[in-house]
Design an enzyme around this catalytic site. Sequence first.
Site, PDB file in Angstrom:
ATOM      1  N   ASP A 138       0.818  -1.212   0.000  1.00 28.52           N
ATOM      2  CA  ASP A 138       0.000   0.000   0.000  1.00 28.52           C
ATOM      3  C   ASP A 138       0.854   1.266   0.000  1.00 28.52           C
ATOM      4  O   ASP A 138       1.910   1.319   0.631  1.00 28.52           O
ATOM      5  CB  ASP A 138      -0.882  -0.004   1.263  1.00 28.52           C
ATOM      6  N   GLU A 157       1.126  -0.233  -4.914  1.00 25.68           N
ATOM      7  CA  GLU A 157       0.198   0.828  -5.268  1.00 25.68           C
ATOM      8  C   GLU A 157       0.960   2.146  -5.261  1.00 25.68           C
ATOM      9  O   GLU A 157       1.203   2.719  -4.211  1.00 25.68           O
ATOM     10  CB  GLU A 157      -0.960   0.895  -4.266  1.00 25.68           C
TER      11      GLU A 157
END
Length: 480
Positions: A232, A262
Amino acid sequence: MGNNKTMMQYFEWYYPDNCTLWHKVKKEAQNLRNIGVNMVWLPPAYKGAAGIHDVGYGVYDLYDLGEFDQKGTVPTKYGLKDQYLEAIEALHRNDIQVLADVVFNQKMGADETEEVIAQEVDMNDRNIAKTDPYPIIAWTKFNFYGRNNKYSDFKWNWKHFHGVDWDDKGRKNSIFKFYGKEWDKDVDTENGNFDYLMGIDVDLNNVDVAEELERWGKWYLDLCQLDGFRLDAIKHVREGFFQNWIDKMEKSTEKDLFFVGEYWNGDINVLQNYINNCEKNISLFDVPLHYNFFHASNSNGFYDMRTIFDGTLVQTSPENAVTFVDNHDTQYGQALQSEIQEWFKPHAYSLILLREAGLPCVFFGDYYGRNGNEDSTLRGFLTLLMQTRKSYAYGEQVDYFDDEHVIAWVRQGDKEHKDSGLVVIMSNAEGGSKEINVGPNLANCVLRDITGNMSENVYVDKDGNGIFYCGDGSVSIWTK
Ligand code: CA
């Protein structure tokens, strides 16, 4: 060669807070296999600050997978630890790999406060200090009383962080950088320096923190037999950190782990730089492609479809691209709201699922629906696309990107997959037709449009030529 790989993101932002997702994964595992899913990205599985209401990104305790009475609940939003393990087991029984979501950038919901000297920085340029250093009361002490040292006795305090967004003494919201700490330099440059995103920003340069996160990663891999990780918010974390962490994870298992990051930036150069600088094999989500879909879907037919892959990761670095249409952040009302309009979703999903390049990721919200409603109008079409990917989308790819609005491509099929090969033709404006050569495998055959949009079959001659067509603003997929 083997079969095509397909990932599914198995959650959406508005899934109900009823602790049932792990149970659903277990129940659905076989269906997922049948439709061709062989990799599932599960949401953050550890306890968040908002208890069962936490989607998972407000990380409280990485070691609490729904096992301890913390934040007012034993289960997480998605269920209990044992249910999580059962879900993973069910996926593995069906030859589906499991990716866990790893959130290292921030923590939230500390147990206690402490006095820290901090400086306020400018919201829009975090390199600029707005105040002199002064004492604040920060929520930065994590003791995890409910877990009582099981798995790890590591306790967090302000020294493990860069800064916070709340001073409990002055009752003030701002970005407070702790005295003696600096934001990491090699992060995204938005807002001057985008190290700080939200909550309490973790200092990943701190040796104790790095060691603890390595220990945790090994514990997590071993306990859950994971096949990889979705990382993340990596643009808020210094570049070198994950290289090192990936290296440690790879060395601790025999498995060939998969990593996808990400990095939310629509600029291909930024993504390409990250990949180039990373010595480890990491994939990134193809954010520029998502934005191309977004613009195409909002252009009322004025988008030039020949450019749909321009400036995308799947074009420049196909081996490292995880393609997707929407996710939990692009949904309406979320931080990166940019949902693809419904009419264009069949186009977008065809463009990720039926092509050679990229590892496509299907979004839970598109497959099942939102808010716990199993009412997605796309589900039938997506099932068809995924099954088509699994059975037919093989062989050489030839593009017919020769018209502003009507584009097409052929997959010529291969020997390994019986009857494989297909033609996709789509329009974002008026429908149309093209003469297309399908190659030797599909020559001298009758092809039909499996979407049902076009009812008349196409006869391909002995040389492989046929005239294929599609309707206004729609997609047709032709197979044997
Ligand atoms: Ca950060």
